[in-house]
Structure formats: C-alpha cells, structure tokens
Design an enzyme around this catalytic site. Structure first.
Site, short mmCIF file in Angstrom:
data_model
loop_
_atom_site.label_atom_id
_atom_site.label_comp_id
_atom_site.label_asym_id
_atom_site.label_seq_id
_atom_site.Cartn_x
_atom_site.Cartn_y
_atom_site.Cartn_z
N SER A 19 -54.31 -38.31 -4.21
CA SER A 19 -55.68 -38.37 -4.74
C SER A 19 -56.02 -39.83 -5.03
CB SER A 19 -55.77 -37.47 -5.97
OG SER A 19 -57.08 -37.37 -6.42
N HIS A 46 -57.80 -36.34 -1.45
CA HIS A 46 -59.07 -36.01 -2.10
C HIS A 46 -60.10 -37.09 -1.79
CE1 HIS A 46 -56.90 -33.65 -5.54
NE2 HIS A 46 -57.06 -32.91 -4.46
N ASP A 139 -53.74 -31.42 -9.32
CA ASP A 139 -53.69 -30.68 -8.06
C ASP A 139 -52.33 -30.93 -7.39
OD1 ASP A 139 -54.55 -29.04 -6.03
OD2 ASP A 139 -55.70 -30.61 -5.00
#
Lengths: 200, 297
Positions: A19, A46, A139
């Site tokens: 991310s 992401h 996540d």
C-alpha cells in the site's frame, strides 16, 4: 513442519500486497527478479481508480520479467508479473485464471489484498507464497493468515525497513509468519528459495 | 491382510488412487456445487455459470455471518427458508457502483454516440445489470443535456429486486455525491450535477423528470429473453461475473436486441475478443469498450 513444506513444495505463485510507500518497495524487489524466475508474481498495490495507469509502464521499464495488467480469463503463467487493475478486486480462480469483481470494498480498499490472497490460497494452497510489504492500514493480514492456513509460505517485510510499518505489523500480529525480512533482502531470498543458491 | 474401511475412508482411498487427496477445499467446492444446484432447483436463479472465486467468497462470508458450521448447513437453510435465500441474494448484489464511473466513456458517448442516436425518432436504451441505478441516472442526465431524453426510454434491468427497489427510489447518500459531481464534469457535464437532484437531509433524490424516462424492471440475464429493440445497450462490469458460457449467452441476447448499427458499451476490462458473437460487432471506441453492431450481410 514448515521446513518440510519449504523443502518439498514446488511453488507456483507469489502474491504481493502493498500500500503506502509501495512504489519504492516494489522497485527494490521486482527489478531484481531474474529471467527464468519460476513462479507467477501477482501484485495488489492500493491506488486510486483512474484512466491512465502508469504503474505498469513504470515497472515494465525497470523489470527483467514481463509486467502486465491482470485481466479476466487470462491464464497465469510463470515468470510474469501481473498487476491488479485499479477499481476492481482481483481474484484467482481455482483453474489458475484471473477474474475481477467490483464487490464492496474490503478494508476500505478495492483492489483489496485480502481478496487476492484468500482466492489465491484456495487455488494454489501449499504452492503459494504470500508477501506483505509497506502500508498504512491492515489489509492483507487476514489474507496472509489464509495463505498460512492452506500451508503456503508467509513472508513479511520487517516493519523497521518499511516506509509505513502498520501493514507489516498487522500481518505479523495476525499470523505466525515464516519469515520477516528487511526490504533489501527480499529479492535475494526469493531467488535463492526458488532458483537455488547460485542465484540471489 | 484384511481391510476395513468406512465410507469416508473409502472415498479418501479412491481419491488417493487418482493421485490426489481429498482436502477441505475439495469438499468445500463440492458443497458449493450442491448449494448452487439447490438455488437453481428451488428459486430458478442459475449461479452455476458465475465466476466462482468471488461467489465462493460471498458464500463463505454468509456462512460465517449467519453463524453456520458449513456450506451444507447453508444449503439446507436455502432450501427451506426463502427469507434466508433473500439474504444471500442481497449479498450477491452488493457492488461498488458510482455515477459516471470512467468519465471518459461517458464523454465518448456524449461526443460520438449521441450524434448517431439523434437520427432516431424514438431512442431505446437498455441498461443491463443496473444494480442500484447510479449509471442509469448518469445516462439520463447525459441524454437530457444532449436534448435527447424527451424521446428516449431507458430500460434499466437487474435480476435482483432488492437492488431495483433502491434504483427506483433514486435516492443516494449525500456523502457520495462529491466524487460523482467530479466525474460528471470530467464526462463533459454542461452545468452542475446538483441541477438534477434535491437534497433532503442526508440524501439526494433525482428529479422525476429523469425518472419518468427510466423503466426499472426485473430481467435475469441468466435465463430471460430479448424484450425490445435497442439502439444502445450499456452492460458494464456484469460480464466479469460470468463464465464463458454465460458471457456468450448474454452477448448473443445483446446482438439480437440491437438494431442494425446499434451500440454496445462494456466495462473497461471487458471485451468481445474471445466471445463467439464478437464477429458481429466492430470496435467503435477501443479504450472506452464501445462496440457497434455490424451490418447484416
């Protein structure tokens, strides 16, 4: 048990979840993977959904392996790097092809790392390697846990080498991970593991 | 030597002889197959041709949320409790949709498709798989600005009545509107999106002048037929949920439904490249995934 599986398994795929801080982290791993790298590399980074997606182009210029967008129904071949498109969840079907969905966000994210990891774990089971890198959310921690549950190999970037340690921290808290590695050593660890001591 | 097996051991043994061992995931796959058969038998919804991974995820999530012990227990509830099945149907309809998603697609429709639509005295548009309706309202706004709405009828269909109820209301949470308004402008919007709705506290409602031109109706791409001749069909991010067989059925429906030289718009990651009916279409906008039905020979 783990040593046994590591030695016996012939891995087929490596899933990578990353991310915030991802571009730098990916650039210190993916370009170092050599031609002949024997597994498929599937990445969820992401990022916002928009028309021009420059990540593929950017990585393709720097990598020895082919870098491409993961598209539906595409067979997943070894030695290729697949990047999840923006605005969709990326899943691996049981027959090792990709599918996409625009189901609800998971961990506020689409694509979500958990969705890729959990579906890939079902497809590849003990032949899967999961890797969680830098990020400022949680996540991927459930996804990595699923990789472990089906006897895959679990790797996490060491939080102190991560630009944003929260995601590695969460993954380590959720699972007894197999290896915690500093960013600079991940590429050589993978090539040694998959291609033997002559590499990496 | 004397062997003594019970049935499940025998099953494991037989599987073993085929070079594989039965594990929890094989069993789960078998249970999901049974669940999909039950749903088809009991309610007529055919999810057997759905891409499996996302479906499996939803099934497993429903099992956990409802505190069930296995997919087989869920199967039993689906068979005997229609209310429970409705819950699952709701799970299946949760999608991330937005107004003017991929604004460049709507811009292309506005700039290059509308000039063709203008040549028809009555314009029929089918929005297949409209979910909660955001895109149907988007296309209505676009048509209004191109002065085509008054002679247009938008058929917005979905198999899921729960989604259709939301779509019919045309009310959406106000906190979603800012990105929609941005998309609208990027799509070539001529005024301001707020000209098309009223605000009531935390929600916005689209004007009835838009709704008057949209017919929301239940239509199931898995089994229903063509219902009218269309000039434009929008079906974005629906085919990604289907396997190849079902994708072919659906594109076949679209081909039969479209007028000579009609338009088909797919999602940005969908294409007709590997579809048996692909030859009936030509590319009109490659990046926008806009196709046009070829002349009948």
């Amino acid at each position: 048990m783990n040593a046994f599986i590591e030695k016996k398994a012939t891995y087929k795929a490596l899933v990578v979840g990353v991310s915030a801080g991802g571009l730098k982290a990916l650039c210190s791993i993916l370009p170092k993977l050599p031609v002949g790298f024997p597994v498929s590399v599937i990445v969820v980074q992401h990022r916002k959904h928009m028309a021009g997606d420059y990540l593929i182009e950017y990585l393709a210029k720097r990598c020895q392996l082919a870098v491409q967008l993961a598209l539906p129904s595409q067979p997943i071949t070894p030695g290729s790097i697949y990047i999840a498109p923006t605005g969709y969840h990326l899943l691996v079907e049981r027959n090792a092809t990709f599918s996409l969905s625009i189901d609800a966000r998971v961990n506020y994210s689409i694509p979500a790392i958990d969705v890729l990891f959990e579906s890939a774990a079902i497809c590849y089971q003990h032949q899967l390697i999961g890797l969680i890198l830098t990020g400022a959310n949680h996540d991927g921690s459930l996804g990595l846990k699923t990789v472990k549950k089906y006897h895959g190999l679990t790797l996490v970037q060491s939080p102190d080498s991560a630009e944003y340690p929260e995601m590695p921290d969460a993954a380590i808290a959720a699972t007894q991970v197999d290896h915690i590695l500093p960013l600079s050593q991940i590429a050589s660890f993978l090539t040694r593991l998959l291609m033997g001591d002559d590499h990496g | 030597m004397k062997y003594k097996f019970n049935v499940s051991q025998l099953y494991l043994f037989l599987n073993g002889t085929q070079g594989r061992t039965m594990n929890q995931l094989d069993l789960q796959n078998f249970e999901i197959n049974q669940l999909l058969e039950s749903i088809y038998f009991r309610y007529g919804y055919d999810f057997r041709n759905y891409a499996r991974a996302s479906l499996e995820r939803k099934v497993i999530k429903r099992v956990a949320l409802s505190g069930l012990s296995s997919v087989t227990e869920m199967n039993q509830k689906v068979l005997y409790e229609p209310e429970f099945f409705n819950l699952f149907l709701k799970d299946m309809s949760v999608t991330v949709t937005e107004m003017f998603r991929d604004p460049y697609v709507f811009k292309k429709i506005r700039q290059q498709v509308c000039s063709h639509l203008k040549t028809y005295s009555r314009i029929n548009i089918w929005h297949a798989g409209c979910a909660t309706g955001e895109e149907a309202y988007s296309i209505a706004v676009l048509l209004a600005e191109e002065d085509l709405l008054k002679r247009s009828r938008i058929y917005a269909t979905d198999y899921n009545n729960h989604s259709l109820e939301i779509a019919k209301k045309g009310s959406y949470a106000i906190d979603k509107i800012a990105p929609y308004a941005q998309n609208y402008l990027e799509a070539g919007g001529q005024t301001c999106l707020s000209d098309y709705y009223q605000v009531h506290q935390q929600t916005i409602s689209f004007h009835s002048s838009l709704q008057d031109h949209i017919t929301f109706a239940n239509h199931n791409l898995m089994k229903d037929q063509v219902f009218a001749q269309m000039h434009l069909i929008m079906c974005r991010n629906v085919l990604i949920y289907f396997n190849n067989a079902l994708q072919e059925r659906v594109v076949g429906l679209f081909k039969d439904s479209l007028v000579h030289r009609g338009f088909l718009v797919l999602g940005e990651k969908e294409s007709l490249e590997f579809n048996a009916h692909g030859k009936a279409f030509e590319e009109f906008g490659k990046n926008e995934r806009i196709y046009r039905k070829k002349s009948d020979l």
